[in-house]
Enzyme design. Sequence first.
Site, mmCIF file in Angstrom:
data_model
loop_
_atom_site.group_PDB
_atom_site.id
_atom_site.type_symbol
_atom_site.label_atom_id
_atom_site.label_comp_id
_atom_site.label_asym_id
_atom_site.label_seq_id
_atom_site.Cartn_x
_atom_site.Cartn_y
_atom_site.Cartn_z
ATOM 1 N N VAL A 256 3.233 0.303 4.221
ATOM 2 C CA VAL A 256 2.334 1.011 5.086
ATOM 3 C C VAL A 256 1.086 0.545 5.386
ATOM 4 O O VAL A 256 0.526 -0.076 4.560
ATOM 5 C CB VAL A 256 2.420 2.596 4.934
ATOM 6 C CG1 VAL A 256 3.784 3.066 4.855
ATOM 7 C CG2 VAL A 256 1.454 2.834 3.604
ATOM 8 N N LYS B 235 -6.625 -4.940 -3.362
ATOM 9 C CA LYS B 235 -7.221 -5.543 -2.233
ATOM 10 C C LYS B 235 -8.118 -4.755 -1.613
ATOM 11 O O LYS B 235 -7.664 -3.339 -1.089
ATOM 12 C CB LYS B 235 -6.166 -6.029 -1.310
ATOM 13 C CG LYS B 235 -5.239 -4.904 -0.567
ATOM 14 C CD LYS B 235 -3.941 -5.282 0.299
ATOM 15 C CE LYS B 235 -3.392 -4.581 0.928
ATOM 16 N NZ LYS B 235 -4.245 -3.806 1.946
ATOM 17 N N CYS C 171 -2.246 -2.509 7.741
ATOM 18 C CA CYS C 171 -2.167 -3.429 6.492
ATOM 19 C C CYS C 171 -0.766 -4.336 6.355
ATOM 20 O O CYS C 171 -0.876 -5.467 6.023
ATOM 21 C CB CYS C 171 -2.237 -2.569 5.144
ATOM 22 S SG CYS C 171 -3.852 -2.093 5.104
ATOM 23 N N ASP D 265 0.927 -1.123 0.013
ATOM 24 C CA ASP D 265 -0.082 0.105 -0.072
ATOM 25 C C ASP D 265 0.821 1.025 -0.019
ATOM 26 O O ASP D 265 0.371 2.402 0.385
ATOM 27 C CB ASP D 265 -1.043 0.187 1.243
ATOM 28 C CG ASP D 265 -1.964 -1.223 1.090
ATOM 29 O OD1 ASP D 265 -1.838 -1.870 0.254
ATOM 30 O OD2 ASP D 265 -2.756 -1.333 2.166
HETATM 31 N N1 TIU Z 1 -2.855 0.208 4.268
HETATM 32 C C1 TIU Z 1 -3.191 0.511 5.609
HETATM 33 O O1 TIU Z 1 -2.388 0.174 6.624
HETATM 34 N N2 TIU Z 1 -4.575 0.858 5.738
HETATM 35 C C2 TIU Z 1 -4.746 1.872 6.656
HETATM 36 O O2 TIU Z 1 -6.166 2.371 6.832
HETATM 37 N N3 TIU Z 1 -4.112 2.112 7.656
HETATM 38 C C3 TIU Z 1 -3.832 2.902 8.862
HETATM 39 O O3 TIU Z 1 -3.369 2.920 9.512
HETATM 40 N N4 TIU Z 1 -5.202 3.504 8.768
#
Ligand code: TIU
Length: 225
Positions: free
Chosen positions: A164, A136, A169, A31
């Site tokens: 991240v 996803k 995630c 992500d």
């Molecule tokens: N990619 C991911 O971690 N999605 C989130 O929503 N992360 C948050 O920390 N909010």
Amino acid sequence: MTHDAAPELRIAASPGPFGYRRDDTALMLIDMQRDFLEPGGFGESLGNDVSLLARAVEPAARLLGWARAQGMLVVHTRESHLPNLSDCPPAKLLRGEPSRRIGDPGPMGRILIRGEPGNAIVEALAPVDGEIQLDKPGKGAFHATQLEQQLVQRNIRRLILGGVTTEVCVQTTMREANDRGYDCLLVEEATASYFPAFKRATLDMIVAQGGIVGWVAKLEDVLRA
Ligand code: TIU
């Protein structure tokens, strides 16, 4: 006869060395998309300081260069939803009090919607031909995707991860993979959180109890391998 299999290699890691082979290991970058890293996307809509994530981009780019040089499979994921939101559970859409919700218009297009400018991977980590790009709808990359079949087809048994956010995630994906039998290594500098204390706690809990979820390594130790 296994004479043509890649040799077993080792990365210095915690709680102990991480073994891998170039042909049974994939790099997964989770992500690393504008929606989380740049102002105006989903991350900021949840009230976060998105600049905290930018520090992972350069280390992730070095990790990506290393994996490409080794000829390893690379998987890029994007958290995203279909334009009609049919893959977004109401609980996810309505959770919390974001200033804008998933699917609402933002400065980079509709928030967290597949194909919108904000949903793209950041330029420094742009996928190239031959790399898997996985959209996803969940936090984990295995939920409601073909990821497991794609990894099985390519005989992948181990994952090196960055991305991240560490505790959302990345950790969810790592736990999903761990339960499916994959050995998982998270690279410390190539992951980031809006909450530095959550990142630290996640790294600690992954390696606790003898590596209950997997391994953690420093970027330099991966690049040296
Ligand atoms: N990619 C991911 O971690 N999605 C989130 O929503 N992360 C948050 O920390 N909010």
